[in-house]
Design a protein around this motif. Structure first.
Motif, short mmCIF file in Angstrom:
data_model
loop_
_atom_site.label_atom_id
_atom_site.label_comp_id
_atom_site.label_asym_id
_atom_site.label_seq_id
_atom_site.Cartn_x
_atom_site.Cartn_y
_atom_site.Cartn_z
N LEU A 481 95.99 9.46 -2.07
CA LEU A 481 94.87 9.48 -3.00
C LEU A 481 95.45 9.38 -4.40
O LEU A 481 96.02 10.34 -4.92
CB LEU A 481 94.06 10.77 -2.85
CG LEU A 481 92.81 10.89 -3.74
CD1 LEU A 481 91.78 9.83 -3.37
CD2 LEU A 481 92.20 12.29 -3.61
N PRO A 482 95.36 8.21 -5.05
CA PRO A 482 95.99 8.05 -6.36
C PRO A 482 95.27 8.83 -7.44
O PRO A 482 94.05 8.95 -7.43
CB PRO A 482 95.91 6.54 -6.60
CG PRO A 482 94.76 6.08 -5.78
CD PRO A 482 94.74 6.97 -4.56
N ALA A 483 96.03 9.33 -8.39
CA ALA A 483 95.46 10.11 -9.47
C ALA A 483 94.60 9.27 -10.41
O ALA A 483 93.77 9.81 -11.14
CB ALA A 483 96.58 10.79 -10.27
N ASP A 484 94.79 7.95 -10.39
CA ASP A 484 94.01 7.07 -11.28
C ASP A 484 92.88 6.37 -10.55
O ASP A 484 92.43 5.30 -10.96
CB ASP A 484 94.93 6.04 -11.93
CG ASP A 484 95.69 5.19 -10.92
OD1 ASP A 484 95.82 5.62 -9.76
OD2 ASP A 484 96.16 4.10 -11.29
N LEU A 485 92.39 6.97 -9.47
CA LEU A 485 91.30 6.38 -8.70
C LEU A 485 90.06 6.17 -9.57
O LEU A 485 89.63 7.07 -10.28
CB LEU A 485 90.95 7.30 -7.52
CG LEU A 485 89.80 6.85 -6.61
CD1 LEU A 485 90.20 5.63 -5.79
CD2 LEU A 485 89.38 8.00 -5.68
N PHE A 486 89.49 4.99 -9.50
CA PHE A 486 88.21 4.72 -10.17
C PHE A 486 87.08 5.32 -9.34
O PHE A 486 87.08 5.16 -8.12
CB PHE A 486 88.02 3.19 -10.30
CG PHE A 486 86.74 2.80 -10.99
CD1 PHE A 486 86.66 2.78 -12.37
CD2 PHE A 486 85.61 2.46 -10.25
CE1 PHE A 486 85.48 2.42 -13.01
CE2 PHE A 486 84.43 2.10 -10.87
CZ PHE A 486 84.37 2.08 -12.26
N PRO A 487 86.10 6.05 -9.92
CA PRO A 487 85.83 6.19 -11.35
C PRO A 487 86.40 7.44 -12.00
O PRO A 487 86.06 7.74 -13.16
CB PRO A 487 84.31 6.25 -11.36
CG PRO A 487 83.98 7.04 -10.14
CD PRO A 487 85.00 6.59 -9.11
N ALA A 488 87.27 8.18 -11.29
CA ALA A 488 87.82 9.39 -11.89
C ALA A 488 88.58 9.07 -13.18
O ALA A 488 88.61 9.89 -14.11
CB ALA A 488 88.75 10.09 -10.90
N ASN A 489 89.15 7.88 -13.25
CA ASN A 489 89.97 7.53 -14.42
C ASN A 489 89.14 7.19 -15.66
O ASN A 489 89.71 7.04 -16.75
CB ASN A 489 90.91 6.37 -14.08
CG ASN A 489 90.17 5.11 -13.67
OD1 ASN A 489 89.01 5.15 -13.29
ND2 ASN A 489 90.84 3.98 -13.74
N VAL A 490 87.82 7.07 -15.53
CA VAL A 490 86.99 6.73 -16.70
C VAL A 490 86.01 7.84 -17.06
O VAL A 490 85.23 7.68 -18.00
CB VAL A 490 86.21 5.40 -16.46
CG1 VAL A 490 87.17 4.25 -16.27
CG2 VAL A 490 85.24 5.52 -15.28
N GLY A 597 80.78 -5.14 -4.38
CA GLY A 597 81.98 -4.31 -4.34
C GLY A 597 82.96 -4.74 -5.41
O GLY A 597 83.09 -5.93 -5.69
N PHE A 598 83.63 -3.78 -6.02
CA PHE A 598 84.66 -4.05 -7.02
C PHE A 598 85.87 -3.19 -6.71
O PHE A 598 85.75 -2.06 -6.23
CB PHE A 598 84.17 -3.72 -8.43
CG PHE A 598 85.31 -3.50 -9.41
CD1 PHE A 598 85.99 -4.56 -9.96
CD2 PHE A 598 85.73 -2.20 -9.73
CE1 PHE A 598 87.07 -4.35 -10.81
CE2 PHE A 598 86.79 -1.98 -10.58
CZ PHE A 598 87.47 -3.07 -11.13
N TYR A 599 87.07 -3.73 -7.03
CA TYR A 599 88.26 -2.88 -6.93
C TYR A 599 89.41 -3.50 -7.70
O TYR A 599 89.48 -4.73 -7.87
CB TYR A 599 88.70 -2.67 -5.47
CG TYR A 599 89.40 -1.35 -5.27
CD1 TYR A 599 88.68 -0.16 -5.29
CD2 TYR A 599 90.77 -1.28 -5.09
CE1 TYR A 599 89.32 1.07 -5.14
CE2 TYR A 599 91.41 -0.07 -4.92
CZ TYR A 599 90.68 1.11 -4.95
OH TYR A 599 91.31 2.31 -4.80
N PHE A 600 90.30 -2.63 -8.19
CA PHE A 600 91.54 -3.04 -8.86
C PHE A 600 92.69 -2.54 -8.02
O PHE A 600 92.84 -1.34 -7.78
CB PHE A 600 91.60 -2.42 -10.26
CG PHE A 600 92.97 -2.49 -10.90
CD1 PHE A 600 93.54 -3.71 -11.21
CD2 PHE A 600 93.67 -1.33 -11.21
CE1 PHE A 600 94.80 -3.78 -11.81
CE2 PHE A 600 94.93 -1.38 -11.81
CZ PHE A 600 95.49 -2.62 -12.11
N SER A 601 93.52 -3.47 -7.55
CA SER A 601 94.72 -3.07 -6.82
C SER A 601 95.75 -4.18 -6.93
O SER A 601 95.42 -5.35 -7.14
CB SER A 601 94.42 -2.78 -5.34
OG SER A 601 94.25 -3.97 -4.60
N HIS A 602 97.02 -3.82 -6.79
CA HIS A 602 98.11 -4.79 -6.82
C HIS A 602 98.03 -5.70 -8.04
O HIS A 602 98.27 -6.91 -7.96
CB HIS A 602 98.12 -5.60 -5.52
CG HIS A 602 98.39 -4.75 -4.32
ND1 HIS A 602 97.38 -4.03 -3.69
CD2 HIS A 602 99.52 -4.47 -3.65
CE1 HIS A 602 97.91 -3.36 -2.67
NE2 HIS A 602 99.20 -3.59 -2.63
#
Length: 733
Positions: A481-490, A597-602
């Motif tokens: 579980l990454p600490a910068d998971l969207f939407p937690a990072n905003v 659906g939206f996502y940021f990875s790699h």
């Protein structure tokens, strides 16, 4: 690999690749003159990557494993562009595994482009500079007056011109120029990059010619089949191989104890015979006793019960905490809650795991379809007690990997068997049942979400408790579980926490690891939040993203800067959301059966719109998909880019509607072949419309980032179509 692990190491990998491309110490500078031929007709190997042939064709070495991601065309395209030769003059050959010469060699994490974009351009420019310098000396002309085009050096002032082949031998003796002295092309003048280029192996694949690891043939080769326990990790207690050894063509039965990857070793028996069919049939004659040692306690039911118990309390570990989430939820005008889950799934590569090995005179030669051959080399060396210098690994084409071949258990097994058969090449092939049993699975998991909304319907708080799998309280491969998971990072108020369950099921990275599950669960939940506010998901996303800005990910304590995860650009994210809405004509009231659906990875930003319908047979089908992506300023090979995106969409469909799951009962994997693990087939593939958003950023990879939002969009489309929220995968009516 996990997004965070791979992307965090980007700078380190790029540095090593750059040294291989432009550093004099790393270059293989040699003159390869064919003995007995005149110097004028000899081939000249200028660098580790470039050989100029006597007919003025160019052989370019592709350093990374080819797994269908198109790297065998892409990397040579970069070199050929700066070398300034016509693509029709290029011949591509596969490198052996030699990281001292080539730098990092692996296929995973969509890293080939960001790692090698600049180094491979520099590799081509280096060879071109050496050729131009040789011409300048021969013609007594200033280097600045010389130009190149289509494999020729030109001196416009005197009208002289010469093919590279006439200059290559002298060029091979030139010192390697310093990287900072290289002059790269203006991208506006690219003639190869940005144009569709078919893969160099495509004609052979279509013709059915041998290319893959499973096709390896060596003189005097014998074949090995594998038998392991029904329950993963069970210990071999006893066996009787007498009946198998009595069968015609059976040579030997080799006992394998605690071999493979260090976190997933297995006991097994290898049957060696004159043909693989004979070896595989002989397995049925083996009498074996296994000791499960309590592993039968692991099952889907026990996992679900453990998750339920975990959700009744607090997460075992905090991952991210911003603001005061508890207070924000308590004071919210509305709170949305939901639980999501997903199963273990297998990689299911069409080419089963295989490896050929020859142990002779204390040295080992391997032919392997490995995504990470250097790690395999180290693992084999450690297991067999060999020096790494005594091992040679030949890279074969890979018939599907998706992360499975980042683990090299098959390489260790083949090497151990070959050591037991010195002087005889041994080809090991897993049959399909063993291939499923011995997979390193995409982790299952469970999420408990909460979101707080203020009186205006604005999202003010977010909480996620992930129950995942691993060991010693730490998540396994792709279960993070990454600490910068969207939407937690905003958000100003966000809590992310995690509880780790243990099992006997080894975990592995699967295409877009972690992201493929996190996109489904978070984007599904945000779709619920949007509905609770009377909005659609893309409208909520744009609201959350806000003004264009760069958000730095929370730093990982004790980790150097170059290992830290990448920043998140809200402007690029909003750009693909808007582009997907545009090409799909997303309105204020989208039609029933439409999902987003939206996502940021790699390092890639992607948004997907999917339309789903119910057929006459009552089955749900995806009727159309729209994709918007941002992978930077340049799409190196548009043909392969389109193939990668289409493949990601089809993969995403498999996660949702094809029934892909690996049930676990009594510690045992409950799938053995494709009759119970149904991959998407061509008849379910819908029209797919693609739009790439170009931004002023270095180009990044494409094998993985398009898939996560596809899973989310399809699941959300089914929720819209049926009126029943899809909170677990795969979808079941």
């Amino acid at each position: 690999m996990s997004d965070q692990a791979l992307l965090a190491g980007n700078r380190r990998f790029a540095l090593k690749a750059m040294l291989a491309a432009g550093g004099a110490a790393a270059f293989d500078i040699e003159f390869a003159a064919a003995q007995g031929k005149r110097a004028a007709t000899a081939a000249s190997k200028l660098t580790a990557y470039v050989q100029i042939n006597a007919d003025n064709s160019v052989t370019i070495t592709s350093k990374n494993p080819e797994i269908g991601q198109g790297v065998k065309a892409m990397l040579p395209m970069l070199i050929a562009e700066e070398l300034d030769v016509a693509w029709s003059a290029v011949r591509v050959e596969q490198a052996v595994a030699d990281q001292a010469k080539f730098g990092e060699q692996f296929a995973g994490g969509s890293m080939s482009t960001p790692m090698n974009w600049m180094p491979m351009l520099q590799a081509g420019a280096t060879a071109r500079a050496m050729i131009v310098t040789a011409a300048a000396k021969q013609w007594a002309a200033p280097v600045a007056e010389l130009s190149t085009a289509n494999g020729e050096v030109i001196h416009a002032a005197s009208g002289r011109r010469a093919p590279y082949a006439a200059l290559a031998q002298a060029a091979a003796k030139e010192p390697v120029p310093a990287v900072e002295t290289l002059k790269l092309k203006d991208p506006a003048k690219f003639s190869i990059i940005g144009r569709p280029v078919p893969g160099p192996d495509t004609p052979a694949i279509v013709a059915g010619k041998p290319l893959f690891g499973i096709d390896t043939q060596l003189p005097g080769m014998v074949h090995a089949a594998l038998l392991t326990a029904p329950v993963r990790g069970a210990v071999l207690r006893s066996h009787d191989a007498s009946k198998a050894l009595a069968l015609p063509g059976v040579r030997k039965v080799v006992v394998l104890r605690q071999l493979g990857e260090e976190d997933g070793p297995v006991d097994g028996l290898a049957i060696i015979a004159d043909s693989w069919w004979t070896a595989n049939e002989a397995r049925k004659s083996l009498s074996v006793q296994w000791d499960n040692q309590g592993r039968e306690k692991h099952s889907d039911a026990s996992f679900a019960a453990a998750a339920k118990a975990a959700f009744a309390g607090k997460p075992a570990a905090a991952v991210h905490a911003a603001g005061d989430t508890s207070a924000a939820l308590t004071g919210a005008a509305k709170v949305v809650k939901a639980q999501y889950g997903y199963p273990f799934i297998a990689h299911a590569t069409l080419e089963p795991q295989n490896c050929t090995a020859l142990f002779k005179d204390g040295k080992l030669e391997i032919w392997a379809p490995s995504q990470m051959p250097d790690e395999g080399l180290k693992l084999v060396a450690k297991t067999l007690g060999l020096a790494t210098s005594a091992i040679t690994i030949n890279l074969t084409r890979i018939g599907g990997g998706f992360g499975r071949r980042l683990q090299n258990d098959y390489m260790v097994f083949a090497a151990a068997i070959a050591r037991d058969m010195p002087g005889t090449p041994v080809k090991l092939i897993y049959d399909r049942e063993e291939d499923f049993k011995l997979d390193f699975f995409r982790a299952g998991g469970f999420h408990q979400f909460e979101a707080g909304l203020d009186a205006a319907g604005k999202m003010v708080a977010f909480r996620d408790h992930l129950v995942t799998f691993g060991a010693g309280g730490k998540p396994g491969r792709g279960a993070e579980l990454p600490a910068d998971l969207f939407p937690a990072n905003v958000l100003a108020n966000a809590d992310l926490g995690m509880t780790v369950l243990e099992s006997n099921i080894p975990l592995g990275w699967l295409r877009a690891p972690a992201s493929n599950t996190l996109a489904f669960s978070t984007q599904g939940f945000l779709d619920e939040v949007a509905s609770a506010t009377g909005k659609t998901l893309p409208v909520l996303l744009l609201e959350l993203l806000g003004d264009a800005r760069v958000i730095m990910a929370p730093k990982i304590p004790g980790v150097p800067d170059y290992f830290q995860p990448p920043p998140f650009n809200t402007g690029r994210a909003a750009g693909v959301v808007r582009e997907a809405m545009k090409i799909a004509q997303w309105g204020d009231n989208p039609a029933k059966g439409r999902g987003f659906g939206f996502y940021f990875s790699h390092l890639g930003y992607f948004a997907v719109v999917a339309d789903c319908t119910t057929g006459a047979d009552g089955m749900i089908r995806v009727s159309k998909i729209w994709v918007a992506g941002d992978i930077g300023s340049t799409v190196i090979n548009p043909l392969n880019a389109e193939q990668q995106i289409r493949g990601s969409m089809i993969d995403g469909m498999g996660h949702v509607i094809s029934g892909l799951k690996v049930p676990i009962t009594g510690g045992q994997v409950q799938v053995a072949n494709f009759d119970s693990y149904t991959l998407p087939r061509i008849d379910v593939v819908p029209p797919i419309e693609i739009s790439m958003v170009k931004t002023d950023n270095p180009p990044t990879g494409l094998g993985e980032p398009a898939m996560p939002p596809a899973i989310a969009a399809i699941a959300n489309a089914i929720s819209s179509l049926t009126g029943k929220r899809v909170r677990s995968l795969p979808y079941e009516a």
